[in-house]
Design a protein around this motif. Structure first.
Motif, PDB file in Angstrom:
ATOM      1  N   THR A   1       1.103  -0.990   0.296  1.00 23.47           N
ATOM      2  CA  THR A   1       0.170   0.067   0.073  1.00 23.47           C
ATOM      3  C   THR A   1       1.296   0.898  -0.038  1.00 23.47           C
ATOM      4  O   THR A   1       1.694   1.441   1.000  1.00 23.47           O
ATOM      5  CB  THR A   1      -1.059   0.215   1.094  1.00 23.47           C
ATOM      6  N   VAL A   2       0.503   2.306  -0.988  1.00 24.99           N
ATOM      7  CA  VAL A   2       1.619   3.401  -0.536  1.00 24.99           C
ATOM      8  C   VAL A   2       0.586   4.404  -1.690  1.00 24.99           C
ATOM      9  O   VAL A   2      -0.731   4.822  -2.190  1.00 24.99           O
ATOM     10  CB  VAL A   2       2.427   3.375  -2.594  1.00 24.99           C
ATOM     11  N   VAL A   3       1.391   5.289  -1.040  1.00 27.79           N
ATOM     12  CA  VAL A   3       0.720   6.533  -0.603  1.00 27.79           C
ATOM     13  C   VAL A   3       0.948   7.417  -0.639  1.00 27.79           C
ATOM     14  O   VAL A   3       2.563   8.206  -0.653  1.00 27.79           O
ATOM     15  CB  VAL A   3      -0.073   6.809   1.099  1.00 27.79           C
ATOM     16  N   VAL A   4       0.732   8.121  -1.840  1.00 28.60           N
ATOM     17  CA  VAL A   4       1.573   9.879  -2.432  1.00 28.60           C
ATOM     18  C   VAL A   4       0.096  10.831  -2.353  1.00 28.60           C
ATOM     19  O   VAL A   4      -1.301  11.117  -2.306  1.00 28.60           O
ATOM     20  CB  VAL A   4       1.639   9.834  -4.016  1.00 28.60           C
ATOM     21  N   GLY A   5       0.674  12.235  -2.792  1.00 31.62           N
ATOM     22  CA  GLY A   5      -0.473  12.879  -2.691  1.00 31.62           C
ATOM     23  C   GLY A   5      -0.073  14.650  -2.539  1.00 31.62           C
ATOM     24  O   GLY A   5       1.425  14.757  -2.422  1.00 31.62           O
ATOM     25  N   ALA A   6      -0.683  15.712  -2.928  1.00 35.00           N
ATOM     26  CA  ALA A   6      -0.129  17.083  -3.606  1.00 35.00           C
ATOM     27  C   ALA A   6      -1.457  18.341  -2.539  1.00 35.00           C
ATOM     28  O   ALA A   6      -2.490  17.541  -3.224  1.00 35.00           O
ATOM     29  CB  ALA A   6      -0.084  16.883  -4.909  1.00 35.00           C
ATOM     30  N   GLY A   7      -0.969  18.519  -2.264  1.00 34.40           N
ATOM     31  CA  GLY A   7      -2.308  19.968  -1.726  1.00 34.40           C
ATOM     32  C   GLY A   7      -1.825  20.425  -1.083  1.00 34.40           C
ATOM     33  O   GLY A   7      -1.296  19.989   0.210  1.00 34.40           O
ATOM     34  N   LYS A   8      -2.516  21.480   0.052  1.00 39.31           N
ATOM     35  CA  LYS A   8      -2.756  22.244   1.196  1.00 39.31           C
ATOM     36  C   LYS A   8      -3.093  21.649   1.789  1.00 39.31           C
ATOM     37  O   LYS A   8      -3.181  21.205   3.466  1.00 39.31           O
ATOM     38  CB  LYS A   8      -3.370  23.724   1.234  1.00 39.31           C
TER      39      LYS A   8
ATOM     40  N   ILE B   1      -5.448  13.940  -2.461  1.00 39.23           N
ATOM     41  CA  ILE B   1      -5.661  15.485  -3.701  1.00 39.23           C
ATOM     42  C   ILE B   1      -6.140  16.533  -3.098  1.00 39.23           C
ATOM     43  O   ILE B   1      -7.448  16.631  -2.446  1.00 39.23           O
ATOM     44  CB  ILE B   1      -5.569  15.106  -4.915  1.00 39.23           C
ATOM     45  N   SER B   2      -5.768  17.371  -3.042  1.00 36.93           N
ATOM     46  CA  SER B   2      -6.457  18.824  -2.285  1.00 36.93           C
ATOM     47  C   SER B   2      -6.021  19.967  -3.438  1.00 36.93           C
ATOM     48  O   SER B   2      -4.396  20.119  -4.349  1.00 36.93           O
ATOM     49  CB  SER B   2      -6.547  19.100  -1.362  1.00 36.93           C
ATOM     50  N   GLY B   3      -6.521  21.322  -3.004  1.00 34.86           N
ATOM     51  CA  GLY B   3      -6.685  22.205  -4.206  1.00 34.86           C
ATOM     52  C   GLY B   3      -4.978  23.021  -3.479  1.00 34.86           C
ATOM     53  O   GLY B   3      -4.106  22.296  -2.819  1.00 34.86           O
ATOM     54  N   GLY B   4      -4.198  23.056  -4.273  1.00 34.43           N
ATOM     55  CA  GLY B   4      -2.391  23.607  -4.446  1.00 34.43           C
ATOM     56  C   GLY B   4      -2.266  22.495  -5.504  1.00 34.43           C
ATOM     57  O   GLY B   4      -0.659  22.877  -4.704  1.00 34.43           O
TER      58      GLY B   4
ATOM     59  N   VAL C   1     -10.030  16.254  -1.629  1.00 32.67           N
ATOM     60  CA  VAL C   1     -10.597  18.028  -1.642  1.00 32.67           C
ATOM     61  C   VAL C   1     -11.066  18.583  -2.295  1.00 32.67           C
ATOM     62  O   VAL C   1      -9.891  19.355  -2.759  1.00 32.67           O
ATOM     63  CB  VAL C   1     -10.190  18.900  -0.220  1.00 32.67           C
ATOM     64  N   SER C   2     -12.318  19.281  -2.869  1.00 32.94           N
ATOM     65  CA  SER C   2     -12.441  20.639  -3.677  1.00 32.94           C
ATOM     66  C   SER C   2     -12.095  21.175  -3.608  1.00 32.94           C
ATOM     67  O   SER C   2     -12.928  22.588  -2.574  1.00 32.94           O
ATOM     68  CB  SER C   2     -13.753  19.763  -4.671  1.00 32.94           C
ATOM     69  N   ASP C   3     -11.602  22.419  -4.642  1.00 29.75           N
ATOM     70  CA  ASP C   3     -11.203  23.228  -4.485  1.00 29.75           C
ATOM     71  C   ASP C   3     -11.657  24.679  -5.270  1.00 29.75           C
ATOM     72  O   ASP C   3     -11.128  25.242  -5.533  1.00 29.75           O
ATOM     73  CB  ASP C   3     -10.278  24.154  -3.793  1.00 29.75           C
TER      74      ASP C   3
ATOM     75  N   ARG D   1      -4.667  23.927   6.732  1.00 27.46           N
ATOM     76  CA  ARG D   1      -4.508  22.951   6.734  1.00 27.46           C
ATOM     77  C   ARG D   1      -5.394  21.935   5.864  1.00 27.46           C
ATOM     78  O   ARG D   1      -6.065  21.013   5.350  1.00 27.46           O
ATOM     79  CB  ARG D   1      -3.770  21.981   7.479  1.00 27.46           C
ATOM     80  N   THR D   2      -5.962  22.778   4.619  1.00 27.40           N
ATOM     81  CA  THR D   2      -7.446  22.085   3.966  1.00 27.40           C
ATOM     82  C   THR D   2      -7.890  23.406   3.203  1.00 27.40           C
ATOM     83  O   THR D   2      -7.099  24.563   3.145  1.00 27.40           O
ATOM     84  CB  THR D   2      -8.526  21.300   4.090  1.00 27.40           C
ATOM     85  N   ASN D   3      -8.449  23.342   1.955  1.00 30.10           N
ATOM     86  CA  ASN D   3      -8.451  24.222   1.349  1.00 30.10           C
ATOM     87  C   ASN D   3      -9.916  23.535   0.212  1.00 30.10           C
ATOM     88  O   ASN D   3      -9.734  22.788  -0.365  1.00 30.10           O
ATOM     89  CB  ASN D   3      -6.906  24.140   0.339  1.00 30.10           C
ATOM     90  N   VAL D   4     -11.332  24.674   0.400  1.00 35.91           N
ATOM     91  CA  VAL D   4     -12.487  24.483  -0.061  1.00 35.91           C
ATOM     92  C   VAL D   4     -12.546  26.228  -1.218  1.00 35.91           C
ATOM     93  O   VAL D   4     -13.515  26.065  -1.477  1.00 35.91           O
ATOM     94  CB  VAL D   4     -13.646  23.813  -0.342  1.00 35.91           C
ATOM     95  N   ASN D   5     -11.676  26.307  -1.557  1.00 37.31           N
ATOM     96  CA  ASN D   5     -11.512  27.504  -2.022  1.00 37.31           C
ATOM     97  C   ASN D   5     -12.425  28.963  -1.309  1.00 37.31           C
ATOM     98  O   ASN D   5     -12.381  29.021  -0.069  1.00 37.31           O
ATOM     99  CB  ASN D   5     -12.020  27.628  -3.070  1.00 37.31           C
ATOM    100  N   ASP D   6     -12.397  29.863  -2.251  1.00 37.43           N
ATOM    101  CA  ASP D   6     -12.510  30.918  -1.309  1.00 37.43           C
ATOM    102  C   ASP D   6     -14.334  31.191  -0.586  1.00 37.43           C
ATOM    103  O   ASP D   6     -15.141  29.967  -0.646  1.00 37.43           O
ATOM    104  CB  ASP D   6     -13.144  32.406  -2.753  1.00 37.43           C
TER     105      ASP D   6
END
Length: 436
Positions: A43-50, A127-130, A193-195, A418-423
């Protein structure tokens, strides 16, 4: 000297924003509900985002409870100062909104992990915004400097996030479905997490595990539309068929599953619940509003006045809520992100109308590249500014919303969330007559 107590309206605005941010943070229980049985292999975990580091920490908590004897490995990349404590998953901090060497190194490590997987393994992508800037791996023949040049120009141009990410995907070795294609035939689970307006998985962080419906021709058209002069290597790359991204239906993406954990609508719903508890009628205009920040502000000002003057679309006391991502076409040399610019334009449009308070902030806690999440507008913002010799219109013309609200001590400072759903935008109308 004890500071004066905060007005109830300001407290309400801050409580609604706090609730919105809390709703945008996926916890261990939410992640656990979507995890499949662990595979026979790795099990390999990768990710990117704020939000990637916080998501990794929550995932580790789930896996420690579910399979304490099964090891996991992985790498996620997040913005500087957005890290979170993890054990097995390495957290790398990198540049945002402009990618840097750390962004490139992290993306290379993430792609390398995916390329080494087999059918009995599982790749979990957080995956999250940024994520677009944070996971920047130039396509063959391009350099990080090429990507930085194009990215800076796009951010200043007024292009929408969909347009910006279309270009990014066609200059990347990892975005636009390429990460998932590299992991094939291993199954891929993407937790998001959608932004972005519309919560399109292909746009969030430029969709590294999602087939890309856009084309290199569209990327070229976007650059031409905004008059962006790109390095010769970039244009040559986009003219080549090799720059095309994997499309929906690509067999290498057939083992992918995508789950949306948090969205802008979740944040607005949480804020609306706070408003109702405080006796205010919430009116949600939408979670995907786009356009120039100052134009969106004018529309919001008109709605706020309509509430006070005509009791439409609801009578006061009322809270007008909206989300999405505005843009700013820079013409001045001031400081400030799109949320503070929206609020300054709102102040100008309202022109001192009584009984109206407002907050505009980015749910990641960082408005653009500044240290504030956004700012707060009060009914006496313009008189207080005038007393200090500040012209709201002049500051707006110079794109210096940060300087304006800093002088009034009305910046909203939260630090990284440490999260991001935009404005997030909230306008409180307390007066039955806001004609001012």
């Amino acid at each position: 000297m004890t500071p004066p107590p905060k007005p109830a309206e300001r407290i309400l605005l801050e409580e609604m924003f706090a609730a919105a941010v809390a709703a945008a943070k996926p916890g261990a229980a939410q992640i656990a509900a979507h995890l499949p049985p662990l595979p026979k292999g790795r099990t390999v975990v990768v990710g990117a985002g704020k939000g990637a580091a916080a998501m990794a920490a929550a995932l580790e908590e789930v896996l420690r409870d579910r399979a304490p004897d099964r090891g996991i490995t992985g790498v996620v990349v997040t913005r500087y100062a957005h890290g979170a404590p993890t054990r097995a998953i390495r957290v790398i901090e990198a540049g945002h909104p402009n990618p840097d060497t750390a962004s490139q190194q992290a993306a290379a490590r993430i792609l390398g992990l995916a390329e080494g997987l087999a059918e009995d393994d599982l790749l979990i992508c957080l995956i999250s915004g940024g994520g677009s800037a944070l996971m920047a791996l130039p396509a063959p023949g391009l350099t990080l400097q090429d990507k930085q040049t194009v990215n800076r120009a796009l951010l200043r141009s007024g292009a929408t996030i969909d347009e910006i990410n279309c270009v990014r995907k066609h200059l990347s070795a990892i975005k636009g479905g390429r990460l998932a294609a590299a992991a094939w035939p291993a199954p891929v689970l993407t937790l998001m997490v959608s932004d972005v307006p519309g919560d399109d998985p292909a746009v969030i962080a430029s969709g590294p595990t999602v087939g890309d419906p856009t084309t290199r021709e569209q990327a070229l058209a976007i650059l031409d539309r905004y008059g962006i002069d790109v390095p010769a290597a970039v244009r040559a790359h986009l003219l080549s068929p090799a720059s095309e991204s994997p499309k929906p239906g690509d067999p290498r993406l057939s083992t992918n599953t995508g789950i949306m954990l948090s969205t802008p609508q979740d944040a607005l719903d949480a804020a609306a619940a706070v408003a109702r508890r405080r006796g205010y009628t919430p009116v949600i205009l939408g979670d995907a509003l786009e356009g120039e920040a100052r134009d969106v502000a004018k529309a919001h000002a008109a709605i706020a006045r309509q509430v006070g003057e005509q009791e439409q679309p609801a009578p006061a006391p009322c809270v007008i809520l909206s989300g999405g991502e505005t843009t700013v076409t820079l013409k001045g040399d001031g400081r400030g992100g799109r949320n503070a610019e929206f609020l300054l334009a709102l102040a100008v449009a309202l022109n001192g109308a009584p009984g109206i308070w407002a907050l505009a902030a980015d749910t990641d806690g960082i408005d653009g590249v500044e240290d504030n999440a956004g700012a707060i507008l009060t009914p006496d913002t313009l008189p207080r500014a005038a007393a200090l010799g500040l012209s709201a219109s002049a500051y707006l013309d110079n794109n210096d919303s940060y300087g304006f609200f800093s002088a009034l001590n009305d910046l909203l400072l939260t630090g990284p969330t440490r999260t991001n759903v935009n404005d997030f935008r909230a306008i409180v109308v307390t007066s039955q007559d806001s004609s001012g």
